[in-house]
Design a protein around this motif. Structure first.
Motif, PDB file in Angstrom:
ATOM      1  N   GLU A 137      16.622   3.256   5.880  1.00 49.12           N
ATOM      2  CA  GLU A 137      17.332   3.931   4.781  1.00 49.12           C
ATOM      3  C   GLU A 137      16.965   3.368   3.415  1.00 49.12           C
ATOM      4  N   THR A 138      16.335   2.182   3.389  1.00 49.11           N
ATOM      5  CA  THR A 138      15.982   1.578   2.096  1.00 49.11           C
ATOM      6  C   THR A 138      14.495   1.245   1.944  1.00 49.11           C
ATOM      7  N   CYS A 139      13.816   0.886   3.032  1.00 52.75           N
ATOM      8  CA  CYS A 139      12.433   0.397   2.874  1.00 52.75           C
ATOM      9  C   CYS A 139      11.477   1.548   2.542  1.00 52.75           C
ATOM     10  N   THR A 140      10.338   1.197   1.939  1.00 46.37           N
ATOM     11  CA  THR A 140       9.390   2.221   1.487  1.00 46.37           C
ATOM     12  C   THR A 140       8.212   2.341   2.458  1.00 46.37           C
ATOM     13  N   ILE A 141       7.538   3.483   2.365  1.00 45.93           N
ATOM     14  CA  ILE A 141       6.360   3.700   3.209  1.00 45.93           C
ATOM     15  C   ILE A 141       5.259   2.679   2.859  1.00 45.93           C
ATOM     16  N   GLY A 142       5.111   2.358   1.571  1.00 43.93           N
ATOM     17  CA  GLY A 142       4.107   1.357   1.185  1.00 43.93           C
ATOM     18  C   GLY A 142       4.378   0.024   1.869  1.00 43.93           C
ATOM     19  N   GLY A 143       5.656  -0.389   1.860  1.00 42.25           N
ATOM     20  CA  GLY A 143       6.031  -1.638   2.533  1.00 42.25           C
ATOM     21  C   GLY A 143       5.829  -1.534   4.036  1.00 42.25           C
ATOM     22  N   ASN A 144       6.169  -0.383   4.609  1.00 41.00           N
ATOM     23  CA  ASN A 144       5.972  -0.181   6.058  1.00 41.00           C
ATOM     24  C   ASN A 144       4.486  -0.313   6.419  1.00 41.00           C
ATOM     25  N   LEU A 145       3.636   0.281   5.575  1.00 42.15           N
ATOM     26  CA  LEU A 145       2.199   0.220   5.855  1.00 42.15           C
ATOM     27  C   LEU A 145       1.681  -1.210   5.689  1.00 42.15           C
ATOM     28  N   ALA A 146       2.126  -1.858   4.611  1.00 41.00           N
ATOM     29  CA  ALA A 146       1.599  -3.199   4.314  1.00 41.00           C
ATOM     30  C   ALA A 146       2.080  -4.240   5.315  1.00 41.00           C
ATOM     31  N   THR A 147       3.200  -3.952   6.010  1.00 39.67           N
ATOM     32  CA  THR A 147       3.657  -4.888   7.047  1.00 39.67           C
ATOM     33  C   THR A 147       3.363  -4.353   8.456  1.00 39.67           C
ATOM     34  N   ASN A 148       2.853  -3.135   8.522  1.00 39.39           N
ATOM     35  CA  ASN A 148       2.689  -2.444   9.814  1.00 39.39           C
ATOM     36  C   ASN A 148       4.014  -2.510  10.579  1.00 39.39           C
ATOM     37  N   ALA A 149       5.057  -2.017   9.917  1.00 40.85           N
ATOM     38  CA  ALA A 149       6.417  -2.179  10.435  1.00 40.85           C
ATOM     39  C   ALA A 149       6.595  -1.517  11.793  1.00 40.85           C
ATOM     40  N   GLY A 150       7.453  -2.136  12.582  1.00 43.87           N
ATOM     41  CA  GLY A 150       7.850  -1.583  13.864  1.00 43.87           C
ATOM     42  C   GLY A 150       9.235  -0.977  13.760  1.00 43.87           C
ATOM     43  N   GLY A 151       9.960  -0.958  14.859  1.00 45.06           N
ATOM     44  CA  GLY A 151      11.298  -0.395  14.857  1.00 45.06           C
ATOM     45  C   GLY A 151      11.762  -0.102  16.261  1.00 45.06           C
TER      46      GLY A 151
END
Ligand SMILES: Cc1cc2nc3c(=O)[nH]c(=O)nc-3n(C[C@H](O)[C@H](O)[C@H](O)COP(=O)(O)OP(=O)(O)OC[C@H]3O[C@@H](n4cnc5c(N)ncnc54)[C@H](O)[C@@H]3O)c2cc1C
Length: 457
Positions: A137-151
Motif C-alpha cells: 500500500e506504500t512501497c513504489t515499483i522502483g523500490g520493488n524493482l531495485a530490491t527485487n521485492a518478494g511477498g
C-alpha cells in the motif's frame, strides 16, 4: 564545494524541485531501519522526468556528489539511507502509469507508482499485477524493482523481477539505457534488466519499467492448519510440494507469533500449536476447493492438529489477518528487529530449530513468521525496551542466525536485500569470486562510485 553543486544543479535544471528544508532532510535520512543513524543528506531532489534524472546524474558526476535513489523509504536494509554529502533523488513525483497494453498484457510505469495503485489501475482493465510485498500500500515499483521485492504470493507468481520485461535506467554519468521491451522472448545480448533488478540503486536509477500482467486470479480460498510440532508443519509443506499442490500463499507462524497476534488482535488462534500454516488457493471454484482438499490431506499425513477452512470471503480475510499483523504484533512485544533469511524449502524445520536455539542462547524472545513455501523466514528477536544489553545480544544472535542459515545452504537475505546492514555477509554468502565480479560490474557502470555508495558492496 557543496554549495556550487546545488547552485549548478538549480541552474542546469531550472524546473527541478529541490529541497534543503530541515524537515525534508530528516524525512529522507533513513528508510525503515530506525535503529541506524545515517547522516542527513545534502539535499533532496524530486525529478519529474527521465531527462531531469539524467541531468542530475551528469551534474553529480561532474561534482563527484553521491546520489541515493529513493522510492517510499519502506526498505528494511538501509538501502535508501542518506550518505554524507549526498543528494537523495526521490522518484515519488514520477508516479504515472504510462500505458496499459491489454493486447500484450503489459503495463509501462514510472518508478514512483505505488504498488497498490498499479494493481488498482490494471484491475480496472481486467488485469492483475502479481508482485505483492506486504508493504504494497506504500512501497513504489522502483523500490520493488531495485530490491527485487518478494511477498506473500511469490510461491506461485515469483518475485518482482519475474514480472519485468524491460527497463529504462539512468546511469551514473547521465546516459539513458533501455533494455528489454514488450517481447515475451528476447535473448539479444546480456540480460541487462536482470542486472539492475535487485541492485539497490547502486548501478543505475530506474526511470521506467515495462511489466508483465496476468489474468486476475479467482478470489482466494483459505485454510489455516495448526501443528503440534515444528517438524509436522515442515512435513506438511514438503508433502504439498511433493504432490504438486501449488497454493498462491503458503505462510508460517510459530507459537510465539501466534500468541503475539492473539494478544494484539484477539483472533483466537490455537495457542497450543507449535506452528500454524496459512494455505490459500486462487484457482476458481471447484478447482480451488480440490486444491485445498489436497493441501488438507498433506497436513493430515503430517499429523496436523486443528484445520480451519474459511466459509466465505469475509472469514478468509479474518483468517489471513493474523499473518498480515504478525510483524506489528511482534513489534508490540518489545524492542524487535525483523530478520530476513532463506533456505531450501526442505530445510525450513532445521532453520526454525536453529533460530529458537539461538534465541535461547542469547536470552532473547523470538517470534518467527514467513514464507514457508519459499523457505524465506522472518525471525524477530525481541528484548525489553529498557534492557541496555539487548542490542549487543541481538547483534550476536543475528550473526549466529546468518552462520546457521549459510550452513543450511541458505542466503542471508531472501527479499529485503543486503543494503548497508548485511554488507559484511555478502562475501560469506556469495563467495569471493562472485563478489569480485560484482565489483567489476559496479566499476564498469559507475567508476566514480556516484550511485548509492556504501550500499550492497
Ligand atoms: C511493513 C513492511 C512490510 C514489508 N514487506 C515486504 C515483503 O513482503 N517483501 C519484501 O520484499 N519487502 C518487504 N518490505 C520491505 C520494502 O517494503 C521493500 O523492500 C520495497 O520494495 C521497498 O520499496 P520502496 O519504494 O519503499 O523503496 P526504498 O526503501 O525507498 O528503496 C529501496 C532500495 O531501492 C533503491 N531504489 C528505490 N527506487 C529506485 C529507483 N527508481 N531506481 C533505482 N533504485 C531505487 C533505493 O536506493 C534502495 O536501495 C516491507 C517493509 C515494511 C515496512
Amino acid at each position: 564545494m557543496t554549495a556550487p553543486f546545488l547552485e549548478v544543479l538549480a541552474a542546469t535544471i531550472p524546473d527541478l524541485h529541490l529541497s534543503t528544508d530541515g524537515v525534508d532532510l530528516e524525512a529522507h535520512r533513513r528508510d525503515e531501519t530506525a535503529y541506524l543513524e545515517p547522516p542527513l543528506p545534502l539535499a533532496v531532489a524530486y525529478p519529474a522526468s527521465t531527462a531531469e534524472v539524467a541531468a542530475i546524474a551528469r551534474v553529480a558526476t561532474a561534482h563527484r556528489v553521491p546520489l541515493v535513489p529513493r522510492g517510499a523509504g519502506t526498505g528494511l536494509a538501509g538501502g535508501a539511507n542518506a550518505v554524507a554529502g549526498g543528494l537523495v533523488v526521490s522518484l515519488v513525483r514520477m508516479n504515472r502509469v504510462l500505458e496499459i497494453d491489454q493486447e500484450n498484457r503489459v503495463v509501462v510505469v514510472q518508478p514512483g507508482v505505488v504498488n497498490a495503485d498499479l494493481k488498482m489501475a490494471v484491475a480496472a482493465h481486467g488485469l492483475h499485477f502479481a508482485p505483492d510485498p506486504a508493504s504494497y500500500e506504500t512501497c513504489t515499483i522502483g523500490g520493488n524493482l531495485a530490491t527485487n521485492a518478494g511477498g506473500l504470493c511469490c510461491v506461485k507468481y515469483g518475485v518482482t523481477g519475474d514480472a519485468v520485461l524491460g527497463l529504462e535506467v539512468v546511469l551514473a554519468d547521465g546516459a539513458v539505457v533501455r533494455t528489454g521491451g514488450r517481447n515475451v522472448k528476447d535473448v539479444a545480448g546480456y540480460d541487462l534488466a536482470s542486472l539492475f533488478v535487485g541492485s539497490m540503486g547502486t548501478l543505475g536509477i530506474i526511470t521506467e519499467a515495462t511489466l508483465r500482467l496476468i489474468a486476475p486470479p479467482a478470489p482466494k480460498q483459505t485454510l489455516l492448519a495448526f501443528f503440534p510440532t515444528i517438524e509436522a508443519s515442515g512435513a506438511a509443506v514438503a508433502g504439498m510440494v511433493r504432490c504438486g499442490v501449488q497454493p498462491c500463499t503458503l505462510e508460517l507462524m510459530d507459537a510465539f507469533s501466534i500468541r503475539a497476534v492473539n494478544a494484539a488482535c484477539s483472533l483466537g488462534l490455537d495457542e497450543s500449536a507449535a506452528a500454524m500454516l496459512l494455505v490459500e488457493s486462487d484457482l476458481p471454484g471447484a478447482a480451488g476447493v480440490e486444491e485445498l482438499d489436497r493441501a488438507e490431506r498433506a497436513c493430515e499425513a503430517a499429523g496436523v492438529g486443528l484445520l480451519v477452512r474459511a466459509q466465505d470471503a469475509a472469514e478468509a480475510d479474518m483468517l489471513r489477518e493474523g499473518r498480515r499483523k504478525a510483524h506489528w504484533a511482534l513489534e508490540a512485544m518489545g524492542a524487535s528487529r525483523m530478520e530476513d533469511v532463506v533456505v531450501p524449502r526442505s530445510r525450513v524445520p532445521d532453520l526454525l530449530r536453529a533460530i529458537h536455539e539461538i534465541g535461547r542462547r542469547h536470552g532473547l524472545e523470538i517470534g518467527v513468521f514467513g514464507h514457508a513455501g519459499d523457505g524465506n523466514l522472518h525471525p524477530s528477536f525481541i528484548f525489553d525496551r529498557d534492557d541496555l544489553t539487548g542490542p549487543a545480544r541481538l547483534q550476536l544472535a543475528e550473526e549466529d542466525l546468518y552462520r546457521a542459515t549459510l550452513a543450511l545452504g541458505g542466503s542471508v537475505t531472501g527479499e529485503h536485500g543486503i543494503g548497508v546492514i548485511k554488507r559484511s555477509w555478502l562475501e560469506a554468502t556469495r563467495g569471493p569470486e562472485a563478489v569480485r565480479v560484482m565489483r567489476a560490474v559496479k566499476a564498469a557502470l559507475d567508476p566514480l562510485g556516484i550511485l548509492n555508495p556504501g550500499k550492497l558492496l
